[in-house]
Design a protein around this motif. Sequence first.
Motif, PDB file in Angstrom:
ATOM      1  N   HIS A 170      -0.525 -37.812   8.381  1.00  0.00           N
ATOM      2  CA  HIS A 170       0.089 -38.149   7.091  1.00  0.00           C
ATOM      3  C   HIS A 170      -0.063 -36.991   6.100  1.00  0.00           C
ATOM      4  O   HIS A 170       0.869 -36.672   5.350  1.00  0.00           O
ATOM      5  CB  HIS A 170      -0.554 -39.416   6.537  1.00  0.00           C
ATOM      6  CG  HIS A 170       0.025 -39.893   5.246  1.00  0.00           C
ATOM      7  ND1 HIS A 170       1.375 -40.068   5.036  1.00  0.00           N
ATOM      8  CD2 HIS A 170      -0.577 -40.228   4.066  1.00  0.00           C
ATOM      9  CE1 HIS A 170       1.583 -40.489   3.803  1.00  0.00           C
ATOM     10  NE2 HIS A 170       0.421 -40.576   3.193  1.00  0.00           N
ATOM     11  N   HIS A 186       1.815 -39.439  15.972  1.00  0.00           N
ATOM     12  CA  HIS A 186       2.374 -39.567  14.619  1.00  0.00           C
ATOM     13  C   HIS A 186       3.301 -38.395  14.307  1.00  0.00           C
ATOM     14  O   HIS A 186       4.371 -38.583  13.713  1.00  0.00           O
ATOM     15  CB  HIS A 186       1.252 -39.628  13.588  1.00  0.00           C
ATOM     16  CG  HIS A 186       0.638 -40.977  13.433  1.00  0.00           C
ATOM     17  ND1 HIS A 186      -0.397 -41.423  14.213  1.00  0.00           N
ATOM     18  CD2 HIS A 186       0.924 -41.992  12.580  1.00  0.00           C
ATOM     19  CE1 HIS A 186      -0.735 -42.645  13.847  1.00  0.00           C
ATOM     20  NE2 HIS A 186       0.054 -43.016  12.865  1.00  0.00           N
ATOM     21  N   ILE A 187       2.896 -37.192  14.688  1.00  0.00           N
ATOM     22  CA  ILE A 187       3.726 -36.012  14.416  1.00  0.00           C
ATOM     23  C   ILE A 187       5.047 -36.107  15.171  1.00  0.00           C
ATOM     24  O   ILE A 187       6.120 -35.803  14.638  1.00  0.00           O
ATOM     25  CB  ILE A 187       2.979 -34.724  14.804  1.00  0.00           C
ATOM     26  CG1 ILE A 187       1.766 -34.505  13.884  1.00  0.00           C
ATOM     27  CG2 ILE A 187       3.912 -33.518  14.751  1.00  0.00           C
ATOM     28  CD1 ILE A 187       2.091 -34.294  12.430  1.00  0.00           C
ATOM     29  N   SER A 197       7.649 -38.235  13.521  1.00  0.00           N
ATOM     30  CA  SER A 197       8.092 -37.826  12.185  1.00  0.00           C
ATOM     31  C   SER A 197       9.586 -37.563  12.151  1.00  0.00           C
ATOM     32  O   SER A 197      10.188 -37.120  13.132  1.00  0.00           O
ATOM     33  CB  SER A 197       7.334 -36.570  11.749  1.00  0.00           C
ATOM     34  OG  SER A 197       7.849 -36.067  10.540  1.00  0.00           O
ATOM     35  N   GLU A 226       2.478 -34.265   7.141  1.00  0.00           N
ATOM     36  CA  GLU A 226       3.847 -34.614   6.763  1.00  0.00           C
ATOM     37  C   GLU A 226       4.036 -34.528   5.245  1.00  0.00           C
ATOM     38  O   GLU A 226       5.078 -34.057   4.766  1.00  0.00           O
ATOM     39  CB  GLU A 226       4.183 -36.014   7.258  1.00  0.00           C
ATOM     40  CG  GLU A 226       4.293 -36.114   8.769  1.00  0.00           C
ATOM     41  CD  GLU A 226       4.620 -37.529   9.215  1.00  0.00           C
ATOM     42  OE1 GLU A 226       5.781 -37.772   9.558  1.00  0.00           O
ATOM     43  OE2 GLU A 226       3.713 -38.383   9.202  1.00  0.00           O
TER      44      GLU A 226
END
Length: 303
Positions: free
Chosen positions: A223, A261-262, A265, A226
């Motif tokens: 997070h 998570h990346i 994105s 990003e």
Amino acid sequence: MTPGVLAIDAGQTGIKVRHGGHDIVFPGIRTDEPLLPQLAAVAHGAVARTGAPAWAVTAGVSGLTTREADAAALLARIDDAAVHEVVLAHDSTTSFLGALADGRGAVVAAGGGVVTLAVGRDRVARVDGWGYLMGDAGSGYWIGREALDAVMREYDGRGPATALTAVARERWPDLAEAYISLQSADDRVSIIASFAEPVARLATDGDAVSQNITVRAGGELAHSVESALRRVRSDPDEHFSVCSIGGVFRSPQLREAFASHIAASELDVALVEPLGHGIDGAVALADLAPGHPLAAAVSIARA
């Protein structure tokens, strides 16, 4: 490496110096004492140990404040006729240069604390690095704090059972007294951060609570990346490289959560391996182009 450059990568656990073809390690920064005299002493010590004069001194420093980022004051402190230039920067800058060189993207450096730096075409954004009281989400301290919270939740009957309780009891056999012992310890921050290692180990062993903490830590770190990249993005199609460095990424499950998570994105990003380390970034400060986006974050003084 530019000849005559004495490069310093200064952290609280140790200070690395590259000079005259040698890599030297000094004790870490003492946060209860003024910074610049410590850096000057390290520069003098490195010159004495290598026997090589320094034309320039460059330094990336952990936790460098605006008040301390005074290259002219450090040049005066060094007070060596051979030294004609001093370049001083926060270690997030040197971590970026070491990991991605002249690339564009983000570097998240997560150990006991954490800081993320993103560099775009013409903008720079730093995210977190606000210390254990106000930030450092996903860091070793954050993970350790979550672990101890989970232990005491189990102790009270407020949370599920976890193998972390046995780890905590090794340090504090009477958990009801643990908070008193911890609050009175001078090294309480490092004690809390030390619980990040058993969290990583027990997550691999299948402890559900440790796995949950680890996954959330990976999410927090992603997070931050990003958030930083959104602040420097110039157009929707801009591509960025993302590099993760530091001790918390030794956890396989944390790396997996971070990467997941990346990958999800909406940004055009790619995870890459670091090209080098913080000391390489400190060396690179000597040749940082004036038009580079990071140049504004660097203090330079010349004799």
